[in-house]
Design an enzyme around this catalytic site. Sequence first.
Site, PDB file in Angstrom:
ATOM      1  N   ASN A  33      79.433  20.047  77.446  1.00 26.11           N
ATOM      2  CA  ASN A  33      80.153  18.831  77.044  1.00 26.11           C
ATOM      3  C   ASN A  33      80.594  18.911  75.578  1.00 26.11           C
ATOM      4  N   SER A  35      78.957  18.852  72.924  1.00 31.38           N
ATOM      5  CA  SER A  35      78.266  17.964  71.980  1.00 31.38           C
ATOM      6  C   SER A  35      77.783  18.746  70.765  1.00 31.38           C
ATOM      7  N   PHE A  80      70.677  26.242  79.585  1.00 31.04           N
ATOM      8  CA  PHE A  80      70.575  26.232  78.119  1.00 31.04           C
ATOM      9  C   PHE A  80      70.780  24.836  77.528  1.00 31.04           C
ATOM     10  N   SER A 124      60.681  27.689  74.432  1.00 36.50           N
ATOM     11  CA  SER A 124      60.631  28.006  73.002  1.00 36.50           C
ATOM     12  C   SER A 124      59.204  28.305  72.586  1.00 36.50           C
ATOM     13  N   TYR A 148      61.036  17.262  70.109  1.00 37.90           N
ATOM     14  CA  TYR A 148      61.756  18.415  70.670  1.00 37.90           C
ATOM     15  C   TYR A 148      60.788  19.330  71.414  1.00 37.90           C
ATOM     16  N   LYS A 152      60.320  20.630  75.592  1.00 38.93           N
ATOM     17  CA  LYS A 152      60.212  21.998  76.122  1.00 38.93           C
ATOM     18  C   LYS A 152      58.939  22.146  76.955  1.00 38.93           C
ATOM     19  N   TYR A 176      61.650  31.602  73.750  1.00 36.58           N
ATOM     20  CA  TYR A 176      62.346  32.322  72.680  1.00 36.58           C
ATOM     21  C   TYR A 176      61.585  32.154  71.381  1.00 36.58           C
ATOM     22  N   ASN A 197      69.709  23.871  59.828  1.00 36.27           N
ATOM     23  CA  ASN A 197      68.268  23.605  59.822  1.00 36.27           C
ATOM     24  C   ASN A 197      67.483  24.897  59.732  1.00 36.27           C
ATOM     25  N   ASN A 198      68.098  25.981  60.201  1.00 43.61           N
ATOM     26  CA  ASN A 198      67.349  27.230  60.346  1.00 43.61           C
ATOM     27  C   ASN A 198      67.671  28.211  59.224  1.00 43.61           C
ATOM     28  N   ARG A 230      58.001  34.802  60.597  1.00 40.70           N
ATOM     29  CA  ARG A 230      58.518  34.488  61.930  1.00 40.70           C
ATOM     30  C   ARG A 230      58.991  35.756  62.628  1.00 40.70           C
ATOM     31  N   ARG A 291      57.752  22.681  54.112  1.00 45.13           N
ATOM     32  CA  ARG A 291      58.420  21.724  55.005  1.00 45.13           C
ATOM     33  C   ARG A 291      57.359  21.186  55.980  1.00 45.13           C
TER      34      ARG A 291
HETATM   35  P1  NAD Z   1      73.381  25.245  71.040  1.00 41.52           P
HETATM   36  O1  NAD Z   1      73.350  23.828  70.566  1.00 41.52           O
HETATM   37  O2  NAD Z   1      74.279  26.202  70.357  1.00 41.52           O
HETATM   38  O3  NAD Z   1      73.730  25.271  72.599  1.00 41.52           O
HETATM   39  C1  NAD Z   1      73.443  24.209  73.459  1.00 41.52           C
HETATM   40  C2  NAD Z   1      74.722  23.833  74.185  1.00 41.52           C
HETATM   41  O4  NAD Z   1      74.440  22.805  75.138  1.00 41.52           O
HETATM   42  C3  NAD Z   1      75.801  23.294  73.251  1.00 41.52           C
HETATM   43  O5  NAD Z   1      77.015  23.989  73.489  1.00 41.52           O
HETATM   44  C4  NAD Z   1      75.931  21.817  73.637  1.00 41.52           C
HETATM   45  O6  NAD Z   1      77.255  21.342  73.479  1.00 41.52           O
HETATM   46  C5  NAD Z   1      75.486  21.857  75.086  1.00 41.52           C
HETATM   47  N1  NAD Z   1      74.933  20.594  75.588  1.00 41.52           N
HETATM   48  C6  NAD Z   1      73.958  19.825  75.047  1.00 41.52           C
HETATM   49  N2  NAD Z   1      73.743  18.747  75.813  1.00 41.52           N
HETATM   50  C7  NAD Z   1      74.580  18.839  76.865  1.00 41.52           C
HETATM   51  C8  NAD Z   1      74.832  18.030  78.005  1.00 41.52           C
HETATM   52  N3  NAD Z   1      74.187  16.874  78.196  1.00 41.52           N
HETATM   53  N4  NAD Z   1      75.761  18.429  78.895  1.00 41.52           N
HETATM   54  C9  NAD Z   1      76.449  19.583  78.702  1.00 41.52           C
HETATM   55  N5  NAD Z   1      76.258  20.391  77.652  1.00 41.52           N
HETATM   56  C10 NAD Z   1      75.338  20.015  76.742  1.00 41.52           C
HETATM   57  O7  NAD Z   1      71.867  25.761  71.023  1.00 41.52           O
HETATM   58  P2  NAD Z   1      71.276  27.222  71.253  1.00 41.52           P
HETATM   59  O8  NAD Z   1      70.644  27.642  69.987  1.00 41.52           O
HETATM   60  O9  NAD Z   1      72.250  28.104  71.912  1.00 41.52           O
HETATM   61  O10 NAD Z   1      70.101  26.855  72.246  1.00 41.52           O
HETATM   62  C11 NAD Z   1      70.224  26.995  73.661  1.00 41.52           C
HETATM   63  C12 NAD Z   1      68.903  26.605  74.308  1.00 41.52           C
HETATM   64  O11 NAD Z   1      67.861  27.410  73.791  1.00 41.52           O
HETATM   65  C13 NAD Z   1      68.479  25.156  74.048  1.00 41.52           C
HETATM   66  O12 NAD Z   1      67.849  24.659  75.226  1.00 41.52           O
HETATM   67  C14 NAD Z   1      67.464  25.286  72.931  1.00 41.52           C
HETATM   68  O13 NAD Z   1      66.530  24.219  72.943  1.00 41.52           O
HETATM   69  C15 NAD Z   1      66.798  26.599  73.293  1.00 41.52           C
HETATM   70  N6  NAD Z   1      66.162  27.285  72.147  1.00 41.52           N
HETATM   71  C16 NAD Z   1      66.893  27.542  71.016  1.00 41.52           C
HETATM   72  C17 NAD Z   1      66.286  28.178  69.933  1.00 41.52           C
HETATM   73  C18 NAD Z   1      67.041  28.432  68.662  1.00 41.52           C
HETATM   74  O14 NAD Z   1      66.393  28.582  67.608  1.00 41.52           O
HETATM   75  N7  NAD Z   1      68.356  28.502  68.662  1.00 41.52           N
HETATM   76  C19 NAD Z   1      64.944  28.560  70.026  1.00 41.52           C
HETATM   77  C20 NAD Z   1      64.241  28.301  71.198  1.00 41.52           C
HETATM   78  C21 NAD Z   1      64.863  27.653  72.261  1.00 41.52           C
HETATM   79  C1  WQD Z   2      61.999  29.915  59.556  1.00 37.61           C
HETATM   80  C2  WQD Z   2      61.224  30.081  58.250  1.00 37.61           C
HETATM   81  C3  WQD Z   2      60.758  27.999  57.136  1.00 37.61           C
HETATM   82  C4  WQD Z   2      64.962  27.051  56.228  1.00 37.61           C
HETATM   83  C5  WQD Z   2      62.679  26.446  64.467  1.00 37.61           C
HETATM   84  C6  WQD Z   2      62.148  25.441  65.446  1.00 37.61           C
HETATM   85  C7  WQD Z   2      61.683  26.125  66.701  1.00 37.61           C
HETATM   86  C8  WQD Z   2      62.779  27.026  67.268  1.00 37.61           C
HETATM   87  C9  WQD Z   2      63.371  27.919  66.242  1.00 37.61           C
HETATM   88  C10 WQD Z   2      64.012  25.897  68.972  1.00 37.61           C
HETATM   89  C11 WQD Z   2      60.113  29.039  58.069  1.00 37.61           C
HETATM   90  C12 WQD Z   2      61.676  28.848  56.301  1.00 37.61           C
HETATM   91  C13 WQD Z   2      63.799  27.657  56.683  1.00 37.61           C
HETATM   92  C14 WQD Z   2      65.191  26.947  54.823  1.00 37.61           C
HETATM   93  C15 WQD Z   2      63.107  28.090  54.434  1.00 37.61           C
HETATM   94  N1  WQD Z   2      63.874  26.255  67.789  1.00 37.61           N
HETATM   95  N2  WQD Z   2      62.884  28.162  55.798  1.00 37.61           N
HETATM   96  N3  WQD Z   2      64.256  27.480  53.992  1.00 37.61           N
HETATM   97  O1  WQD Z   2      60.883  26.581  61.893  1.00 37.61           O
HETATM   98  O2  WQD Z   2      60.325  28.897  62.790  1.00 37.61           O
HETATM   99  O3  WQD Z   2      61.645  27.360  64.155  1.00 37.61           O
HETATM  100  O4  WQD Z   2      63.750  27.159  65.089  1.00 37.61           O
HETATM  101  O5  WQD Z   2      63.228  25.972  69.890  1.00 37.61           O
HETATM  102  O6  WQD Z   2      61.311  25.133  67.596  1.00 37.61           O
HETATM  103  O7  WQD Z   2      61.050  24.749  64.859  1.00 37.61           O
HETATM  104  O8  WQD Z   2      62.701  28.354  62.172  1.00 37.61           O
HETATM  105  O9  WQD Z   2      64.640  29.072  60.855  1.00 37.61           O
HETATM  106  O10 WQD Z   2      63.812  26.698  60.594  1.00 37.61           O
HETATM  107  O11 WQD Z   2      62.453  28.574  59.664  1.00 37.61           O
HETATM  108  O12 WQD Z   2      62.286  28.525  53.634  1.00 37.61           O
HETATM  109  O13 WQD Z   2      66.208  26.388  54.369  1.00 37.61           O
HETATM  110  O14 WQD Z   2      62.127  29.874  57.158  1.00 37.61           O
HETATM  111  O15 WQD Z   2      59.835  27.307  56.348  1.00 37.61           O
HETATM  112  O16 WQD Z   2      59.057  29.675  57.402  1.00 37.61           O
HETATM  113  P1  WQD Z   2      61.272  27.764  62.667  1.00 37.61           P
HETATM  114  P2  WQD Z   2      63.507  28.128  60.818  1.00 37.61           P
END
Ligand code: NAD
Ligand code: WQD
Length: 337
Positions: A33, A35, A80, A124, A148, A152, A176, A197-198, A230, A291
């Site tokens: 979608n 978003s 996803f 995750s 969040y 999961k 992941y 955020n990351n 990490r 953080r």
């Molecule tokens: P992303 O936001 O780039 O991809 C998610 C996609 O889902 C987006 O394109 C968004 O538009 C779409 N979406 C969200 N809600 C929707 C809905 N209701 N209907 C249709 N589409 C929708 O994120 P990503 O990093 O590619 O993550 C993909 C998956 O992996 C997620 O479930 C996320 O929680 C999980 N994950 C991500 C990470 C990470 O650090 N990136 C780590 C662990 C798990």
């Molecule tokens: C990595 C390291 C921070 C930003 C998050 C989610 C987790 C998963 C992956 C979805 C940490 C440090 C970060 C910055 C920093 N997502 N940092 N300055 O926190 O391991 O995981 O993303 O499932 O659920 O919590 O990843 O990339 O945010 O941080 O020093 O501006 O970098 O403290 O040590 P994290 P991150």
Amino acid sequence: MAKILLTGAAGYIASHTWLALQAAGHEVVGVDNFSNSSPVVLERLKELSGRAPVFEQVDICTPALAGVFERHRPDAVVHFAAFKAVGESTSQPLAYYRNNIGGLVNVCETMQAQGCRRLVFSSSATVYGVPERLPLTEDAPVSAVNPYGATKLMGETILRDLGASDPLWQTACLRYFNPVGAHESGRIGEDPRGTPNNLMPYVAQVAIGRRARLQVFGDDYDTPDGTGVRDYIHVCDLAEGHVAALRRLLESPGSLTVNLGTGRGYSVLELVKAYEQASGRPVPYDIVARRPGDVAACYADPAQAQALLGWRAQHDLQRMCEDSWRWQSMNPQGFQA
Ligand code: NAD
Ligand code: WQD
């Protein structure tokens, strides 16, 4: 070869997985979608694969999803679509529960009604909460430390209960670790909205000059240099993990839960140094307070993925930084350029 429905198909990890599935010979149908993604992704996928992507703009929480199944009749789903910002989930928990839990339930109900019962779920490493022991094996205790993470953990529980209720259901929960990097072409990659955020996308934006300095969240952790450690994993390795999980579901009965990580942890400062090398640009930083909610170290034991899926990560941290930098420098404003 199978027909695979990707939800959240235009997103960061899904777009890379789309290419990997096609390269493995599968037919892919995508829904999103937008978003948290851009339709430009679809143009890039067309360019990279040489075929027009089969795609429908649909919200997975709505009844419109049933029409997608009726029109395309997928053999399996890789789910996803979800919201993923930890901080936002604490300020908007209902949005996270509605999209991540409501979305998953609607996907499963729609699959059930259509007789499609193979699902790969984006879980995750966040489900491990605060690790008691490292590296993390799949039987380590799980807990939710933010909304969040709760979505999961609940997602995994829903799929386990579904499998227990009906042995025809086959699910793969892929935990992941920290996905980073980009496709080697530099044409698709991670494009966060607003302030990243990351860590790696933030570092990339400092290197390109979009942000002045990185804030390093704490240097007093019990780690070799005091900064957080990490398990960063190249998004293309992650994509191959999905191909391997689907192969397993299509070829053997049963369900599985596996870590997708490299097994190796790197500190914030090690990543910054690797990025400076890959980009040839300085990444100035300040050490600031920890953080809230962060753990000192988190990395996978990836042995189960090797044993069950024959999969292991291939790309090292230097390659993750090089590919991230190619994407960042070719697309300084992401997909908006
Ligand atoms: P992303 O936001 O780039 O991809 C998610 C996609 O889902 C987006 O394109 C968004 O538009 C779409 N979406 C969200 N809600 C929707 C809905 N209701 N209907 C249709 N589409 C929708 O994120 P990503 O990093 O590619 O993550 C993909 C998956 O992996 C997620 O479930 C996320 O929680 C999980 N994950 C991500 C990470 C990470 O650090 N990136 C780590 C662990 C798990
Ligand atoms: C990595 C390291 C921070 C930003 C998050 C989610 C987790 C998963 C992956 C979805 C940490 C440090 C970060 C910055 C920093 N997502 N940092 N300055 O926190 O391991 O995981 O993303 O499932 O659920 O919590 O990843 O990339 O945010 O941080 O020093 O501006 O970098 O403290 O040590 P994290 P991150």
